[in-house]
Scaffold this motif. Structure first.
Motif, PDB file in Angstrom:
ATOM      1  N   SER A 149       2.044   0.484 -15.625  1.00  0.00           N
ATOM      2  CA  SER A 149       0.708   0.631 -15.061  1.00  0.00           C
ATOM      3  C   SER A 149       0.028  -0.718 -14.885  1.00  0.00           C
ATOM      4  O   SER A 149      -0.567  -1.000 -13.846  1.00  0.00           O
ATOM      5  N   GLY A 150       0.103  -1.564 -15.910  1.00  0.00           N
ATOM      6  CA  GLY A 150      -0.501  -2.893 -15.824  1.00  0.00           C
ATOM      7  C   GLY A 150       0.115  -3.738 -14.729  1.00  0.00           C
ATOM      8  O   GLY A 150      -0.580  -4.407 -13.971  1.00  0.00           O
ATOM      9  N   VAL A 151       1.440  -3.697 -14.631  1.00  0.00           N
ATOM     10  CA  VAL A 151       2.131  -4.457 -13.589  1.00  0.00           C
ATOM     11  C   VAL A 151       1.746  -3.931 -12.204  1.00  0.00           C
ATOM     12  O   VAL A 151       1.535  -4.697 -11.275  1.00  0.00           O
ATOM     13  N   THR A 152       1.632  -2.635 -12.079  1.00  0.00           N
ATOM     14  CA  THR A 152       1.256  -2.041 -10.790  1.00  0.00           C
ATOM     15  C   THR A 152      -0.195  -2.348 -10.443  1.00  0.00           C
ATOM     16  O   THR A 152      -0.519  -2.646  -9.287  1.00  0.00           O
ATOM     17  N   LEU A 153      -1.084  -2.299 -11.428  1.00  0.00           N
ATOM     18  CA  LEU A 153      -2.510  -2.498 -11.185  1.00  0.00           C
ATOM     19  C   LEU A 153      -2.843  -3.943 -10.847  1.00  0.00           C
ATOM     20  O   LEU A 153      -3.682  -4.207  -9.982  1.00  0.00           O
ATOM     21  N   PHE A 154      -2.176  -4.904 -11.486  1.00  0.00           N
ATOM     22  CA  PHE A 154      -2.573  -6.305 -11.348  1.00  0.00           C
ATOM     23  C   PHE A 154      -1.651  -7.158 -10.486  1.00  0.00           C
ATOM     24  O   PHE A 154      -2.005  -8.273 -10.130  1.00  0.00           O
ATOM     25  N   THR A 155      -0.455  -6.682 -10.172  1.00  0.00           N
ATOM     26  CA  THR A 155       0.480  -7.474  -9.373  1.00  0.00           C
ATOM     27  C   THR A 155       1.206  -6.555  -8.407  1.00  0.00           C
ATOM     28  O   THR A 155       0.928  -5.370  -8.336  1.00  0.00           O
ATOM     29  N   VAL A 156       2.182  -7.099  -7.739  1.00  0.00           N
ATOM     30  CA  VAL A 156       3.029  -6.284  -6.883  1.00  0.00           C
ATOM     31  C   VAL A 156       4.287  -5.850  -7.627  1.00  0.00           C
ATOM     32  O   VAL A 156       5.170  -5.255  -7.036  1.00  0.00           O
ATOM     33  N   GLY A 157       4.393  -6.153  -8.900  1.00  0.00           N
ATOM     34  CA  GLY A 157       5.522  -5.720  -9.719  1.00  0.00           C
ATOM     35  C   GLY A 157       6.478  -6.855 -10.009  1.00  0.00           C
ATOM     36  O   GLY A 157       6.570  -7.824  -9.274  1.00  0.00           O
ATOM     37  N   TYR A 158       7.181  -6.714 -11.112  1.00  0.00           N
ATOM     38  CA  TYR A 158       8.173  -7.709 -11.521  1.00  0.00           C
ATOM     39  C   TYR A 158       9.572  -7.331 -11.088  1.00  0.00           C
ATOM     40  O   TYR A 158      10.461  -8.143 -11.067  1.00  0.00           O
ATOM     41  N   GLY A 159       9.824  -6.057 -10.809  1.00  0.00           N
ATOM     42  CA  GLY A 159      11.135  -5.613 -10.399  1.00  0.00           C
ATOM     43  C   GLY A 159      11.965  -5.024 -11.523  1.00  0.00           C
ATOM     44  O   GLY A 159      13.052  -4.516 -11.285  1.00  0.00           O
ATOM     45  N   GLY A 214      10.693   8.804  -6.779  1.00  0.00           N
ATOM     46  CA  GLY A 214      10.185  10.179  -6.760  1.00  0.00           C
ATOM     47  C   GLY A 214       8.664  10.205  -6.756  1.00  0.00           C
ATOM     48  O   GLY A 214       8.008   9.486  -5.995  1.00  0.00           O
ATOM     49  N   TRP A 215       8.105  11.057  -7.615  1.00  0.00           N
ATOM     50  CA  TRP A 215       6.650  11.165  -7.734  1.00  0.00           C
ATOM     51  C   TRP A 215       6.011   9.874  -8.218  1.00  0.00           C
ATOM     52  O   TRP A 215       4.824   9.624  -7.995  1.00  0.00           O
ATOM     53  N   GLY A 216       6.782   9.031  -8.897  1.00  0.00           N
ATOM     54  CA  GLY A 216       6.259   7.753  -9.374  1.00  0.00           C
ATOM     55  C   GLY A 216       5.766   6.861  -8.250  1.00  0.00           C
ATOM     56  O   GLY A 216       4.811   6.103  -8.424  1.00  0.00           O
ATOM     57  N   ARG A 217       6.392   6.952  -7.104  1.00  0.00           N
ATOM     58  CA  ARG A 217       5.947   6.151  -5.953  1.00  0.00           C
ATOM     59  C   ARG A 217       4.549   6.545  -5.518  1.00  0.00           C
ATOM     60  O   ARG A 217       3.705   5.697  -5.246  1.00  0.00           O
ATOM     61  N   PHE A 218       4.311   7.846  -5.449  1.00  0.00           N
ATOM     62  CA  PHE A 218       2.998   8.340  -5.045  1.00  0.00           C
ATOM     63  C   PHE A 218       1.913   7.917  -6.038  1.00  0.00           C
ATOM     64  O   PHE A 218       0.857   7.412  -5.650  1.00  0.00           O
ATOM     65  N   VAL A 219       2.185   8.079  -7.327  1.00  0.00           N
ATOM     66  CA  VAL A 219       1.211   7.710  -8.360  1.00  0.00           C
ATOM     67  C   VAL A 219       0.983   6.205  -8.346  1.00  0.00           C
ATOM     68  O   VAL A 219      -0.157   5.731  -8.462  1.00  0.00           O
ATOM     69  N   ALA A 220       2.053   5.417  -8.178  1.00  0.00           N
ATOM     70  CA  ALA A 220       1.924   3.955  -8.151  1.00  0.00           C
ATOM     71  C   ALA A 220       1.104   3.489  -6.949  1.00  0.00           C
ATOM     72  O   ALA A 220       0.320   2.541  -7.058  1.00  0.00           O
ATOM     73  N   VAL A 221       1.249   4.147  -5.816  1.00  0.00           N
ATOM     74  CA  VAL A 221       0.461   3.779  -4.627  1.00  0.00           C
ATOM     75  C   VAL A 221      -1.021   4.048  -4.875  1.00  0.00           C
ATOM     76  O   VAL A 221      -1.878   3.230  -4.525  1.00  0.00           O
ATOM     77  N   ILE A 222      -1.322   5.179  -5.485  1.00  0.00           N
ATOM     78  CA  ILE A 222      -2.725   5.486  -5.802  1.00  0.00           C
ATOM     79  C   ILE A 222      -3.292   4.440  -6.755  1.00  0.00           C
ATOM     80  O   ILE A 222      -4.391   3.924  -6.559  1.00  0.00           O
ATOM     81  N   GLU A 223      -2.524   4.095  -7.786  1.00  0.00           N
ATOM     82  CA  GLU A 223      -3.001   3.101  -8.750  1.00  0.00           C
ATOM     83  C   GLU A 223      -3.170   1.732  -8.093  1.00  0.00           C
ATOM     84  O   GLU A 223      -4.167   1.042  -8.326  1.00  0.00           O
ATOM     85  N   ALA A 224      -2.222   1.321  -7.265  1.00  0.00           N
ATOM     86  CA  ALA A 224      -2.331   0.037  -6.574  1.00  0.00           C
ATOM     87  C   ALA A 224      -3.543   0.019  -5.644  1.00  0.00           C
ATOM     88  O   ALA A 224      -4.246  -0.985  -5.551  1.00  0.00           O
ATOM     89  N   LEU A 225      -3.803   1.130  -4.991  1.00  0.00           N
ATOM     90  CA  LEU A 225      -4.971   1.231  -4.127  1.00  0.00           C
ATOM     91  C   LEU A 225      -6.260   1.022  -4.922  1.00  0.00           C
ATOM     92  O   LEU A 225      -7.148   0.269  -4.501  1.00  0.00           O
ATOM     93  N   VAL A 226      -6.352   1.650  -6.068  1.00  0.00           N
ATOM     94  CA  VAL A 226      -7.520   1.454  -6.938  1.00  0.00           C
ATOM     95  C   VAL A 226      -7.604  -0.004  -7.379  1.00  0.00           C
ATOM     96  O   VAL A 226      -8.671  -0.627  -7.324  1.00  0.00           O
ATOM     97  N   GLY A 227      -6.485  -0.572  -7.798  1.00  0.00           N
ATOM     98  CA  GLY A 227      -6.472  -1.949  -8.281  1.00  0.00           C
ATOM     99  C   GLY A 227      -6.872  -2.974  -7.244  1.00  0.00           C
ATOM    100  O   GLY A 227      -7.526  -3.962  -7.560  1.00  0.00           O
TER     101      GLY A 227
END
Length: 136
Positions: free
Chosen positions: A88-98, A104-117
């Motif tokens: 969550s922290g990596v998604t919220l504050f960066t584009v990810g470390y890899g 799956g559903w994680g992509r959808f949730v991560a997009v929502i979180e990144a949008l908020v961030g």
């Protein structure tokens, strides 16, 4: 079903936190202040931990949320929670470390979180500027 209820409850808490921050900007403060900074810090923490709980709950229920580059995950709740908050922290504050990749559903949730961030800082600046312009 439990994971959907938990995810919905956490999203309501995050939305309530966002609403409270913007209400305090409009009523109590006309410019950016130390109080707003700490409120923003608390809001980011709530969003990060909230989405981390969503990731952990979904993952613990057996829904595949993200893939890891080094192999199989353990299934203890505390491990899932730590992994979820980190992701969550990596998604919220960066584009990810890899090291974790949403699937799956994680992509959808991560997009929502990144949008908020990404939109939260712009919304805060716009709100403070709007309040300052109104006072001038």
């Amino acid at each position: 079903m439990v994971s959907i209820v938990v995810a919905f409850f956490i999203l309501l808490l995050i939305a309530g936190s966002l609403r409270q921050l913007f209400a305090s900007l409009e009523v109590e403060h006309r410019t950016f202040s130390v109080e707003i900074f700490f409120a923003l810090l608390l809001l980011y923490t709530i969003v990060m931990v909230g989405f981390g709980i969503i990731y952990a709950t979904l993952s613990y229920q057996g829904i595949i949320i993200f893939a890891h580059t080094s192999g199989v995950f353990p299934t203890e709740w505390i491990t899932e929670l730590a992994r979820g908050v980190y992701f969550s922290g990596v998604t919220l504050f960066t584009v990810g470390y890899g090291d974790f990749m949403p699937i799956g559903w994680g992509r959808f949730v991560a997009v929502i979180e990144a949008l908020v961030g990404y939109t939260l800082p712009a919304a805060i600046v716009a709100k403070v500027w709007q309040s300052s312009a109104r006072d001038s």
